[in-house]
Design an enzyme around this catalytic site. Structure first.
Site, PDB file in Angstrom:
ATOM      1  N   ASN A 157      17.554  -5.034 -28.953  1.00 44.25           N
ATOM      2  CA  ASN A 157      17.929  -5.260 -30.194  1.00 44.25           C
ATOM      3  C   ASN A 157      17.392  -6.175 -30.994  1.00 44.25           C
ATOM      4  O   ASN A 157      16.932  -5.852 -32.205  1.00 44.25           O
ATOM      5  CB  ASN A 157      19.416  -5.222 -30.038  1.00 44.25           C
ATOM      6  N   CYS A 331      25.156 -13.405 -36.378  1.00 44.17           N
ATOM      7  CA  CYS A 331      24.956 -14.176 -37.172  1.00 44.17           C
ATOM      8  C   CYS A 331      25.922 -15.546 -36.816  1.00 44.17           C
ATOM      9  O   CYS A 331      27.019 -15.191 -36.815  1.00 44.17           O
ATOM     10  CB  CYS A 331      24.982 -13.789 -38.656  1.00 44.17           C
TER      11      CYS A 331
END
Ligand SMILES: *Cc1c(COP(=O)(O)O)cnc(C)c1O
Length: 389
Positions: A157, A331
């Protein structure tokens, strides 16, 4: 994909649901709302939709329909595979060694480390090369009679690289060890036939291929020992309790069918855009590197690191400029830690903190990409100045 004129370039994180998929799901929220375990007509209708969906998935991965387990997401599929086989193999033959790559999705790595911390398993990681690829010989060297399961990600990913799953599977099978792959990204773009790939277990998640969030599949080869991680009623062959989420399961099957039926069309859309981004960024931006393999990678996936750039600042500036991108890993705000995947590839922290992932969708246009490529170099200069000041 326009949303307040923000251009979405983060399709590895999720995708919008294809309208054809929404259409097929809708009746199962309303008039076809039955519980697939009920005897009456409502139940039979739900059961029919469930089994038809199971057959569609089975046909596209080349399995039997009874080898398909519907779950609530890709993460759950990963959890069920790793925990389920680890516990079963330890109970039956005392196997307590788990072999994973260092570039797994957290749904695998954190599950493995929890098995180590709380349940006494030993987790060993297989080294990867500079592209984050697993060399099958390294698996051969580390696999042991007491290995309970080997798990290697299919397509990554974060960095897009596609592993030689078929060769790793061959080694595992020659040693009689169960092999799982996380194909949540790969299944969106590549053929994922379980016999070609030589896998015993394979995870899929619908929202990476224009299906709904919150539904996934675990393929489990017949005869694979597996304990359920969600106990309760006897749904899904006693391997995953819980009343079936029929609308989402129907949606997953339709989205998977579309993804697997239209690969060529999608590839010829993605590849020129992908390679344009890679070439332009490496040509135009100083101290930039591609992460992941240059061609053995997902067709819609580009990922980079930039020396002396704070990745999160860059993402915020890109957002303000109208582009939704990603750093590749979840994040993190506050004190940023470099991604484990990028460190495993051997990049120093100073580079690894400046990561950018740009992933394409079916509706991404050449114009959007040209605009993005014009915007990016100036923003990188600005972020670099902020850091040196
Ligand atoms: C998105 C993703 C997952 C998790 O899937 P969810 O359905 O979001 O839980 C697992 N592995 C990979 C490789 C992914 O990209």
């Amino acid at each position: 994909m326009q949303n307040n004129s923000i251009i979405f370039l983060d399709y590895a994180s999720t995708t919008p649901v294809d309208p054809r998929v929404v259409d097929i799901m809708l009746p199962y929220f309303g008039q076809k709302f039955g519980n697939s375990s009920s005897i009456h007509k409502y139940g039979q209708q739900a059961e029919g939709a469930l089994e038809a969906s199971r057959q569609v998935v089975a046909d596209f991965i080349g399995s039997k329909s009874k080898e398909i387990i519907f779950t609530s997401c890709g993460s759950e599929s990963d959890n069920l595979a790793l925990r389920g086989v680890a516990f079963a193999e330890r109970k039956s033959r005392g196997a307590a060694h788990i072999l994973i790559s260092p570039v797994e999705h957290p749904a695998i790595s954190n599950t493995a480390y929890q098995l180590q911390e709380l349940h006494g398993f030993e987790v060993e990681t297989i080294p990867v090369d500079q592209y984050g690829m697993v060399d099958p010989d390294e698996v051969q060297k580390r696999i042991r009679p007491e290995t309970a399961i080997v798990s290697v990600i299919h397509a990554n990913n974060e960095i897009g690289s596609v592993n030689p799953i078929d060769e790793i599977g061959k080694i595992c099978h020659s040693r009689g060890i169960r092999f799982h792959t996380d194909a949540v990204q790969g299944a969106a773009h590549l053929p994922v036939n379980v016999d070609t790939l030589n896998v015993d277990l394979m995870s899929i998640g619908a929202h990476k291929f224009y299906g709904p969030k919150g539904v996934g599949v675990l393929y489990v080869r017949e005869g694979t020992p597996l304990f359920p991680s969600l106990t309760g009623g006897g749904q899904e062959n006693n391997l995953r309790a819980g009343t079936h989420n029929i609308p989402y399961i129907v949606g997953l099957a339709k989205a998977f069918e579309l993804a697997q039926q239209e690969p060529q069309e999608r590839l010829s859309h993605y590849l020129p855009l992908r390679d344009r981004i890679i070439n332009q960024i490496l040509d135009e931006i100083p101290s930039a590197k591609l992460t992941g393999h240059p061609n053995l990678r997902l067709p819609n996936h580009t990922s980079f690191i930039f020396q002396g750039v704070d990745g999160n600042t860059l993402l915020m500036m890109l957002d303000a400029a109208g582009y939704a991108c990603s750093s590749g890993s979840a994040c993190k705000t506050g004190d940023p830690e470099p991604s484990d995947v990028l460190l495993a590839l051997g990049f120093p922290k100073e580079w690894a903190l400046g990561s950018l992932r740009v992933t394409l969708g079916r509706m991404t246009t050449k114009g959007e990409i040209e605009g993005f490529l014009e915007t990016l170099p100036g923003l990188i200069d600005q972020v670099r100045e902020l850091i040196t000041r």
